[in-house]
Design a protein around this motif. Structure first.
Motif, PDB file in Angstrom:
ATOM      1  N   PHE A 231      11.838  -5.356   2.576  1.00 23.86           N
ATOM      2  CA  PHE A 231      11.318  -4.393   3.543  1.00 23.86           C
ATOM      3  C   PHE A 231      10.143  -5.008   4.284  1.00 23.86           C
ATOM      4  O   PHE A 231       9.600  -6.040   3.876  1.00 23.86           O
ATOM      5  CB  PHE A 231      10.903  -3.094   2.843  1.00 23.86           C
ATOM      6  CG  PHE A 231       9.857  -3.280   1.764  1.00 23.86           C
ATOM      7  CD1 PHE A 231       8.512  -3.053   2.021  1.00 23.86           C
ATOM      8  CD2 PHE A 231      10.233  -3.689   0.490  1.00 23.86           C
ATOM      9  CE1 PHE A 231       7.560  -3.249   1.035  1.00 23.86           C
ATOM     10  CE2 PHE A 231       9.275  -3.873  -0.512  1.00 23.86           C
ATOM     11  CZ  PHE A 231       7.936  -3.645  -0.240  1.00 23.86           C
ATOM     12  N   GLU A 232       9.747  -4.377   5.388  1.00 22.93           N
ATOM     13  CA  GLU A 232       8.660  -4.886   6.210  1.00 22.93           C
ATOM     14  C   GLU A 232       7.469  -3.932   6.178  1.00 22.93           C
ATOM     15  O   GLU A 232       7.633  -2.705   6.183  1.00 22.93           O
ATOM     16  CB  GLU A 232       9.125  -5.094   7.655  1.00 22.93           C
ATOM     17  CG  GLU A 232      10.231  -6.138   7.787  1.00 22.93           C
ATOM     18  CD  GLU A 232      10.689  -6.349   9.225  1.00 22.93           C
ATOM     19  OE1 GLU A 232       9.852  -6.234  10.143  1.00 22.93           O
ATOM     20  OE2 GLU A 232      11.893  -6.628   9.430  1.00 22.93           O
ATOM     21  N   VAL A 233       6.281  -4.516   6.133  1.00 26.66           N
ATOM     22  CA  VAL A 233       5.026  -3.760   6.131  1.00 26.66           C
ATOM     23  C   VAL A 233       4.187  -4.255   7.305  1.00 26.66           C
ATOM     24  O   VAL A 233       4.089  -5.469   7.521  1.00 26.66           O
ATOM     25  CB  VAL A 233       4.252  -3.967   4.813  1.00 26.66           C
ATOM     26  CG1 VAL A 233       2.949  -3.166   4.826  1.00 26.66           C
ATOM     27  CG2 VAL A 233       5.114  -3.563   3.622  1.00 26.66           C
ATOM     28  N   PRO A 234       3.582  -3.351   8.078  1.00 28.01           N
ATOM     29  CA  PRO A 234       2.766  -3.800   9.215  1.00 28.01           C
ATOM     30  C   PRO A 234       1.634  -4.728   8.776  1.00 28.01           C
ATOM     31  O   PRO A 234       0.924  -4.448   7.804  1.00 28.01           O
ATOM     32  CB  PRO A 234       2.218  -2.492   9.794  1.00 28.01           C
ATOM     33  CG  PRO A 234       3.196  -1.445   9.375  1.00 28.01           C
ATOM     34  CD  PRO A 234       3.670  -1.880   8.014  1.00 28.01           C
ATOM     35  N   LEU A 235       1.459  -5.830   9.490  1.00 28.00           N
ATOM     36  CA  LEU A 235       0.349  -6.732   9.212  1.00 28.00           C
ATOM     37  C   LEU A 235      -0.978  -6.006   9.354  1.00 28.00           C
ATOM     38  O   LEU A 235      -1.918  -6.257   8.590  1.00 28.00           O
ATOM     39  CB  LEU A 235       0.415  -7.929  10.175  1.00 28.00           C
ATOM     40  CG  LEU A 235      -0.666  -8.989  10.033  1.00 28.00           C
ATOM     41  CD1 LEU A 235      -0.597  -9.685   8.678  1.00 28.00           C
ATOM     42  CD2 LEU A 235      -0.566 -10.013  11.167  1.00 28.00           C
ATOM     43  N   ARG A 236      -1.045  -5.099  10.315  1.00 23.74           N
ATOM     44  CA  ARG A 236      -2.271  -4.320  10.533  1.00 23.74           C
ATOM     45  C   ARG A 236      -2.674  -3.573   9.258  1.00 23.74           C
ATOM     46  O   ARG A 236      -3.853  -3.529   8.898  1.00 23.74           O
ATOM     47  CB  ARG A 236      -2.065  -3.326  11.684  1.00 23.74           C
ATOM     48  CG  ARG A 236      -3.256  -2.433  11.954  1.00 23.74           C
ATOM     49  CD  ARG A 236      -2.915  -1.397  13.024  1.00 23.74           C
ATOM     50  NE  ARG A 236      -2.653  -2.022  14.305  1.00 23.74           N
ATOM     51  CZ  ARG A 236      -3.602  -2.310  15.197  1.00 23.74           C
ATOM     52  NH1 ARG A 236      -4.870  -2.024  14.943  1.00 23.74           N
ATOM     53  NH2 ARG A 236      -3.267  -2.862  16.349  1.00 23.74           N
ATOM     54  N   PHE A 237      -1.702  -2.977   8.575  1.00 23.74           N
ATOM     55  CA  PHE A 237      -1.986  -2.242   7.340  1.00 23.74           C
ATOM     56  C   PHE A 237      -2.489  -3.189   6.251  1.00 23.74           C
ATOM     57  O   PHE A 237      -3.485  -2.908   5.574  1.00 23.74           O
ATOM     58  CB  PHE A 237      -0.722  -1.533   6.849  1.00 23.74           C
ATOM     59  CG  PHE A 237      -0.880  -0.879   5.504  1.00 23.74           C
ATOM     60  CD1 PHE A 237      -1.351   0.418   5.397  1.00 23.74           C
ATOM     61  CD2 PHE A 237      -0.555  -1.562   4.328  1.00 23.74           C
ATOM     62  CE1 PHE A 237      -1.513   1.012   4.151  1.00 23.74           C
ATOM     63  CE2 PHE A 237      -0.703  -0.976   3.093  1.00 23.74           C
ATOM     64  CZ  PHE A 237      -1.193   0.318   2.995  1.00 23.74           C
ATOM     65  N   LEU A 238      -1.818  -4.320   6.091  1.00 21.62           N
ATOM     66  CA  LEU A 238      -2.169  -5.241   5.006  1.00 21.62           C
ATOM     67  C   LEU A 238      -3.521  -5.902   5.217  1.00 21.62           C
ATOM     68  O   LEU A 238      -4.198  -6.243   4.243  1.00 21.62           O
ATOM     69  CB  LEU A 238      -1.083  -6.311   4.868  1.00 21.62           C
ATOM     70  CG  LEU A 238       0.294  -5.800   4.436  1.00 21.62           C
ATOM     71  CD1 LEU A 238       1.299  -6.945   4.439  1.00 21.62           C
ATOM     72  CD2 LEU A 238       0.236  -5.139   3.059  1.00 21.62           C
ATOM     73  N   MET A 239      -3.919  -6.105   6.475  1.00 24.93           N
ATOM     74  CA  MET A 239      -5.187  -6.761   6.761  1.00 24.93           C
ATOM     75  C   MET A 239      -6.335  -5.781   6.966  1.00 24.93           C
ATOM     76  O   MET A 239      -7.426  -6.166   7.382  1.00 24.93           O
ATOM     77  CB  MET A 239      -5.051  -7.663   7.998  1.00 24.93           C
ATOM     78  CG  MET A 239      -4.128  -8.860   7.784  1.00 24.93           C
ATOM     79  SD  MET A 239      -4.671  -9.966   6.450  1.00 24.93           S
ATOM     80  CE  MET A 239      -3.483  -9.527   5.147  1.00 24.93           C
ATOM     81  N   ASP A 240      -6.124  -4.525   6.625  1.00 26.04           N
ATOM     82  CA  ASP A 240      -7.184  -3.511   6.698  1.00 26.04           C
ATOM     83  C   ASP A 240      -7.798  -3.358   5.309  1.00 26.04           C
ATOM     84  O   ASP A 240      -7.142  -2.862   4.390  1.00 26.04           O
ATOM     85  CB  ASP A 240      -6.604  -2.178   7.178  1.00 26.04           C
ATOM     86  CG  ASP A 240      -7.674  -1.118   7.383  1.00 26.04           C
ATOM     87  OD1 ASP A 240      -8.818  -1.310   6.933  1.00 26.04           O
ATOM     88  OD2 ASP A 240      -7.357  -0.072   7.983  1.00 26.04           O
TER      89      ASP A 240
END
Length: 209
Positions: free
Chosen positions: A155-164
């Motif tokens: 599955f894919e997770v937004p980079l924005r979410f992971l880098m917050d």
């Protein structure tokens, strides 16, 4: 393209940050960074070498990261969220080769869709592995073929979410009569924690702070 021209969570911006990254051999990341009391148990002399791919998918201004859910029937770390990857075999000339090979074996993502752009420092896991996180940009249009013997889902997770950092929750649990601290990043009903979350946190600290 300069850093100011690329959107902050695009694949283009991620590439610029990764290319600028410089690894110092004396810098070591891993579970011991937030479990210093267990340092000797983690930084052992018999660590096994492994590599994972951090696959950032180029979706324009909002990149995503491909993660997997390990098969429930596996003996070790069953059901956990992970990056595609595994042990570095004697036949692997580089960690990059191992990461690409394992990615193909686990989820069928062909190397022709992946541009390797760099690495971040190795991550030492309490499970006895020294993991090389290999950074890659994935070109859209790929098709995944899940190896059901190793992976239940991708599955894919937004980079924005992971880098917050607001999504990087510190937690702990008791194991072998010792308290162990780790990061936990729940997303979309899935639990991203442990070594995977630790590597994500390292990525944040190296490229986004």
């Amino acid at each position: 393209m300069d850093a100011f021209a690329a959107k902050p969570y695009s694949a283009a911006d991620f590439r610029l940050r990764a290319v600028a990254e410089r690894i110092d051999d004396d810098e070591e990341y891993g579970d011991h960074r937030f479990n210093p009391q267990h340092g000797p148990l983690i930084r052992r002399t018999d660590l096994r070498d492994a590599a994972v791919l951090v696959p950032v998918v180029d979706h324009g201004d909002e990149a995503t990261v491909i993660l997997t859910k390990r098969a429930e029937k596996l003996r070790n770390h069953s059901g956990q969220v992970a990056f595609p990857g595994g042990r570095i075999d004697p036949t692997d000339p580089t960690p990059e080769h191992a990461a690409l090979r394992e990615t193909m074996e686990e989820i069928g993502l062909d190397a022709g869709h992946i541009e390797i752009i760099g690495r971040i420092p190795d991550y030492v896991a309490g499970s006895g592995y020294r993991i090389a996180p290999v950074l890659g940009i994935v070109r859209p249009g790929f098709q995944l073929t899940i190896n059901e013997h190793e992976v239940d889902a991708a599955f894919e997770v937004p980079l924005r979410f992971l880098m917050d950092p607001a999504n990087h929750r510190r937690d702990s649990r008791m194991w072998d009569d010792k308290e162990w601290f780790y990061y936990d990043m729940p997303y979309g009903g899935r639990r991203i924690w442990g070594v995977t979350a630790g590597i994500i946190r390292t990525l944040y600290e190296r490229l986004y702070t």
